[in-house]
Design a protein around this motif. Structure first.
Motif, PDB file in Angstrom:
ATOM      1  N   MET A   1       1.589  -7.587   9.249  1.00  0.00           N
ATOM      2  CA  MET A   1       0.120  -7.607   9.693  1.00  0.00           C
ATOM      3  C   MET A   1      -0.940  -7.879   8.241  1.00  0.00           C
ATOM      4  O   MET A   1      -1.120  -7.209   6.929  1.00  0.00           O
ATOM      5  CB  MET A   1      -0.366  -5.985   9.874  1.00  0.00           C
TER       6      MET A   1
ATOM      7  N   VAL B   1       4.519   0.885   0.825  1.00  0.00           N
ATOM      8  CA  VAL B   1       4.868  -0.391   2.368  1.00  0.00           C
ATOM      9  C   VAL B   1       4.754  -1.404   1.308  1.00  0.00           C
ATOM     10  O   VAL B   1       4.242  -2.172   0.348  1.00  0.00           O
ATOM     11  CB  VAL B   1       4.154  -0.205   3.325  1.00  0.00           C
TER      12      VAL B   1
ATOM     13  N   ASN C   1      -5.252   3.192  10.162  1.00  0.00           N
ATOM     14  CA  ASN C   1      -3.088   3.601  10.935  1.00  0.00           C
ATOM     15  C   ASN C   1      -3.580   2.089  12.328  1.00  0.00           C
ATOM     16  O   ASN C   1      -2.555   1.810  12.557  1.00  0.00           O
ATOM     17  CB  ASN C   1      -2.814   4.719  11.720  1.00  0.00           C
TER      18      ASN C   1
ATOM     19  N   LEU D   1      -4.157  -1.313  12.302  1.00  0.00           N
ATOM     20  CA  LEU D   1      -3.921  -2.811  11.246  1.00  0.00           C
ATOM     21  C   LEU D   1      -3.982  -4.495  11.879  1.00  0.00           C
ATOM     22  O   LEU D   1      -4.167  -4.053  13.469  1.00  0.00           O
ATOM     23  CB  LEU D   1      -2.658  -2.791  10.505  1.00  0.00           C
TER      24      LEU D   1
ATOM     25  N   GLY E   1       0.620  -0.737  -0.027  1.00  0.00           N
ATOM     26  CA  GLY E   1       0.122  -0.060  -0.065  1.00  0.00           C
ATOM     27  C   GLY E   1       0.836   1.262  -0.368  1.00  0.00           C
ATOM     28  O   GLY E   1       2.038   1.369   0.564  1.00  0.00           O
TER      29      GLY E   1
ATOM     30  N   LYS F   1      -6.497   7.081  12.916  1.00  0.00           N
ATOM     31  CA  LYS F   1      -7.314   6.916  12.910  1.00  0.00           C
ATOM     32  C   LYS F   1      -7.258   5.290  12.028  1.00  0.00           C
ATOM     33  O   LYS F   1      -6.198   4.123  12.201  1.00  0.00           O
ATOM     34  CB  LYS F   1      -7.576   7.474  11.401  1.00  0.00           C
TER      35      LYS F   1
ATOM     36  N   ALA G   1       7.388  -5.753   7.073  1.00  0.00           N
ATOM     37  CA  ALA G   1       6.052  -4.792   6.017  1.00  0.00           C
ATOM     38  C   ALA G   1       7.640  -3.972   6.058  1.00  0.00           C
ATOM     39  O   ALA G   1       8.243  -3.890   7.371  1.00  0.00           O
ATOM     40  CB  ALA G   1       5.149  -4.219   6.451  1.00  0.00           C
TER      41      ALA G   1
ATOM     42  N   ASP H   1       2.230   3.141  12.394  1.00  0.00           N
ATOM     43  CA  ASP H   1       1.944   4.292  11.848  1.00  0.00           C
ATOM     44  C   ASP H   1       2.681   5.901  13.622  1.00  0.00           C
ATOM     45  O   ASP H   1       1.103   6.011  13.380  1.00  0.00           O
ATOM     46  CB  ASP H   1       1.425   5.323  11.110  1.00  0.00           C
TER      47      ASP H   1
ATOM     48  N   GLU I   1       6.560  -5.601  12.235  1.00  0.00           N
ATOM     49  CA  GLU I   1       5.836  -6.776  12.088  1.00  0.00           C
ATOM     50  C   GLU I   1       4.562  -5.938  10.542  1.00  0.00           C
ATOM     51  O   GLU I   1       4.024  -5.504  10.225  1.00  0.00           O
ATOM     52  CB  GLU I   1       5.242  -6.854  13.186  1.00  0.00           C
TER      53      GLU I   1
ATOM     54  N   GLY J   1       1.463   5.265   1.500  1.00  0.00           N
ATOM     55  CA  GLY J   1       0.621   6.475   2.134  1.00  0.00           C
ATOM     56  C   GLY J   1       1.012   7.872   1.776  1.00  0.00           C
ATOM     57  O   GLY J   1       2.228   7.732   0.867  1.00  0.00           O
ATOM     58  N   SER J   2       0.806   8.486   3.209  1.00  0.00           N
ATOM     59  CA  SER J   2       1.544  10.177   2.089  1.00  0.00           C
ATOM     60  C   SER J   2       2.714  10.170   2.153  1.00  0.00           C
ATOM     61  O   SER J   2       3.619  11.157   1.832  1.00  0.00           O
ATOM     62  CB  SER J   2       0.929  11.159   3.634  1.00  0.00           C
TER      63      SER J   2
HETATM   64  N1  LIG Z   1       2.473  -3.332   8.264  1.00  0.00           N
HETATM   65  C1  LIG Z   1       1.932  -3.370   8.117  1.00  0.00           C
HETATM   66  N2  LIG Z   1       1.620  -4.657   7.410  1.00  0.00           N
HETATM   67  C2  LIG Z   1       1.205  -4.919   6.705  1.00  0.00           C
HETATM   68  N3  LIG Z   1       0.330  -3.640   5.814  1.00  0.00           N
HETATM   69  C3  LIG Z   1       0.735  -2.586   5.753  1.00  0.00           C
HETATM   70  C4  LIG Z   1       1.604  -2.579   7.149  1.00  0.00           C
HETATM   71  N4  LIG Z   1       1.344  -1.809   6.922  1.00  0.00           N
HETATM   72  C5  LIG Z   1       1.111  -0.630   6.346  1.00  0.00           C
HETATM   73  N5  LIG Z   1       0.744  -1.105   5.660  1.00  0.00           N
HETATM   74  C6  LIG Z   1      -0.422  -0.826   4.437  1.00  0.00           C
HETATM   75  O1  LIG Z   1       0.042   0.153   3.429  1.00  0.00           O
HETATM   76  C7  LIG Z   1      -0.843   0.903   3.133  1.00  0.00           C
HETATM   77  C8  LIG Z   1       0.125   2.191   3.279  1.00  0.00           C
HETATM   78  O2  LIG Z   1       0.610   2.853   5.088  1.00  0.00           O
HETATM   79  P1  LIG Z   1       0.701   3.447   5.479  1.00  0.00           P
HETATM   80  O3  LIG Z   1       0.634   3.964   6.747  1.00  0.00           O
HETATM   81  O4  LIG Z   1       2.228   5.107   4.475  1.00  0.00           O
HETATM   82  O5  LIG Z   1      -0.040   4.930   5.145  1.00  0.00           O
HETATM   83  P2  LIG Z   1      -1.692   4.975   5.298  1.00  0.00           P
HETATM   84  O6  LIG Z   1      -1.534   5.216   7.240  1.00  0.00           O
HETATM   85  O7  LIG Z   1      -2.736   4.484   4.648  1.00  0.00           O
HETATM   86  O8  LIG Z   1      -1.722   6.665   4.975  1.00  0.00           O
HETATM   87  P3  LIG Z   1      -0.887   7.706   5.848  1.00  0.00           P
HETATM   88  O9  LIG Z   1       0.364   7.495   5.227  1.00  0.00           O
HETATM   89  O10 LIG Z   1      -1.715   9.507   5.168  1.00  0.00           O
HETATM   90  O11 LIG Z   1      -1.095   7.861   6.904  1.00  0.00           O
HETATM   91  C9  LIG Z   1      -2.058   0.040   4.330  1.00  0.00           C
HETATM   92  O12 LIG Z   1      -3.406   0.615   4.478  1.00  0.00           O
HETATM   93  C10 LIG Z   1      -1.550  -0.699   4.703  1.00  0.00           C
HETATM   94  O13 LIG Z   1      -2.855  -1.511   3.557  1.00  0.00           O
END
Ligand SMILES: Nc1ncnc2c1ncn2[C@@H]1O[C@H](COP(=O)(O)OP(=O)(O)OP(=O)(O)O)[C@@H](O)[C@H]1O
Length: 520
Positions: free
Chosen positions: A147, A67, A198, A200, A60, A195, A80, A211, A145, A62-63
């Protein structure tokens, strides 16, 4: 920062670049969190583990970056990897650059901040740090870790199979415990970005908070906390958090309240399909009206026990109060959700029975969730006369609240009030609003009392222990309902009650198990 070009051990040693822990006077009772082992990964190792950051490994975006799923240690460790660009110093992202500020989180990248905080805080309810790495330029890699079951956002808003109430309450409690752990660590951590995306879901379907890019570690009076500008996600952001000095743990409580409303309603924090689009502006007036079921996710319908819905709705409304000081602390939120979890797991008959016994026992210590649990509706004296059909309710304007709840006459009474909402009026079990007044007791204590609305016609029987149906010597019957309620004695002990055994004849037991004595 210190850990950029060093191995894991020295990275840990320099994860407190501003020496907060050395400067701070030790607080009595709590030891500062010790750093734990954080692995340092070579960039090439992570390239191989993510198959060259391939599309198949992509989880995925994020901002702050993308990941990827990484297979490490010859397949023994699945992790991850968050790949982010380090902050390039510019006058715009160094908010206070000219004044020489180098301490706030806007002067470090979210990745560095996340590593620094997660290398100090570890908890089974968090998405914990495994290690980090970096390339020779400006890319930072955080290894956390893995998820495998996506985010709470996906679960709540995916149309296929929205989670049932038991799972929703469990998730809410797990997130609350995560936030509580952060707030009670030394120094405290304020997450600032609670939120659903964040949160998982791990391989055992437990919710974990992740996050930490915006998180702040330190006491509110610390210079770093005091000079970091407000940040968070629109829709979850505490409206009172407008300047650095406004930040407190209660800002996280606000965001948690929004998350709880999202869990209850299944709608987004901001959703343009609704009017008003903000979940708080939409839900709170409905809760004020006492229409608790009105905010529940229509895809799953309200929970079997309406009290579950009420408790959740009232708790969420308390968390999103506009005055930060009036919001509950996370410890209280956790306690309340523990009660709700027990209720949602047990059949409604059991909850009715438990509620009655709870009222009978006025010796139990006041616990944090009392305001919520006992604080919702009518102040009535209930006289139970022999059978369910003969229940009588009399409104007794003189019934008094003590500091520990309802003080009634020799009959068992029961009080529930929603608590001291600034906006929310008291509501009766039929969801009617009850005008609330104040009165002085003989002891001179100002107490709240309610004039019971004429629509208030249903009673809650309190007199279980007086019931003629409790016939001795036929069959011993532990009131916890043993296997049916799947509850144990720890519940009683928690409330300072010894094990209570009552006896019923078989007919009474059958009736009690089959038909709820009280409909709420
Ligand atoms: N530890 C993890 N295990 C599995 N998937 C993850 C993990 N961390 C993040 N992801 C996936 O990657 C995506 C992006 O995560 P990231 O924390 O970078 O951004 P976000 O929380 O979606 O948005 P923002 O950065 O705006 O808070 C998540 O929506 C999730 O699907």
């Amino acid at each position: 920062m210190g850990y950029l070009s060093c191995n894991a051990e020295s990275a840990i040693a320099t994860c407190d670049p501003y020496n907060w822990d050395l400067k701070r006077k030790p607080r009595t009772g709590t030891k500062p969190n010790k750093p734990f082992k954080v692995r340092h990964f070579f960039y090439d190792e992570l390239v191989v583990a993510t198959n060259g950051f391939s599309a198949e490994s992509f989880l995925g975006k994020g901002s702050h970056g993308s990941v990827y799923k990484a297979v490490l240690d010859n397949g023994k460790l699945i992790a991850a990897v968050k790949k982010t660009k380090l902050l390039i110093p510019t006058t715009s992202n160094f908010h206070n650059h000219n004044s020489g500020c180098t301490n706030c989180t806007s002067c470090t990248s979210p990745a560095e901040n996340e590593i620094e905080i997660l290398s100090r805080v570890q908890n089974p309810r968090l998405v914990n740090l495994i290690g980090f790495g970096s390339d020779s330029k400006d890319t930072k890699l955080i290894v956390v870790e893995y998820m495998p079951n996506g985010s709470l956002f996906d679960l709540l808003h995916s149309t296929s199979r929205p989670p049932a109430w038991t799972r929703r309450v469990r998730f809410a409690l797990q997130v609350a415990k995560a936030v509580q752990a952060l707030h009670s660590s030394n120094p405290p951590v304020i997450h600032r970005d609670i939120k659903s995306s964040n949160v998982l879901i791990d391989q055992d379907w437990n919710a974990r908070l992740g996050d930490f890019g915006l998180a702040l570690r330190g006491h509110v009076e610390d210079v770093r906390v005091k000079c970091t500008p407000p940040a968070g996600t629109l829709g979850y952001l505490d409206p009172g958090y407008l300047a650095p000095g406004d930040l407190s743990a209660k800002s996280d409580v606000f965001s948690f309240g929004i998350l709880l409303l999202e869990i209850i309603s299944g709608r987004n924090a901001i959703d343009l399909n609704y009017s008003p689009p903000s979940v708080v502006d939409w839900a709170v007036p409905i809760i004020k009206r006492g229409d608790f079921a009105g905010i529940c996710d229509r895809r799953v319908g309200p929970p079997a026990d309406p009290v579950v819905m009420r408790q959740l709705a009232v708790l969420a409304a308390r968390c999103v109060r506009s005055t930060a000081e009036k919001r509950p602390a996370m410890t209280e939120v956790v306690e309340c959700l523990k009660v709700v979890r027990k209720m949602v797991q047990a059949p409604p008959i059991w909850n009715n029975f438990r509620r009655r016994v709870r009222c009978v026992d006025d010796t139990r210590p006041l616990i944090g969730h009392q305001e919520i649990y006992d604080g919702s509706e009518e102040v009535v004296k209930v006289t139970r006369v022999s059978s369910r059909r003969n229940r009588k309710v009399s409104s007794v304007p003189g019934v008094e609240y003590g500091t520990r709840g309802l003080i009634s006459g020799d009959r068992v009474g029961r009080s529930k009030s929603i608590g001291s909402f600034d906006e929310i009026t008291k509501v009766g079990p039929d969801c009617s609003q009850i005008p609330v007044g104040e009165r002085k007791t003989r002891a001179g204590v100002t107490v709240k009392m309610a004039a019971v609305n004429s629509k208030l016609i249903k009673s809650r029987s309190m007199s279980v222990l007086h019931s003629p149906r409790l016939v001795h010597n036929k069959k011993r019957f532990v009131f916890e309902f043993g296997r049916r309620a799947a509850a144990d004695d720890s519940d009683l002990e928690e409330r300072g009650m010894s094990k209570l055994v009552i006896s019923l004849d078989e007919k009474s037991e059958k009736e009690m198990l089959e038909k709820p004595l009280v409909s709420i």
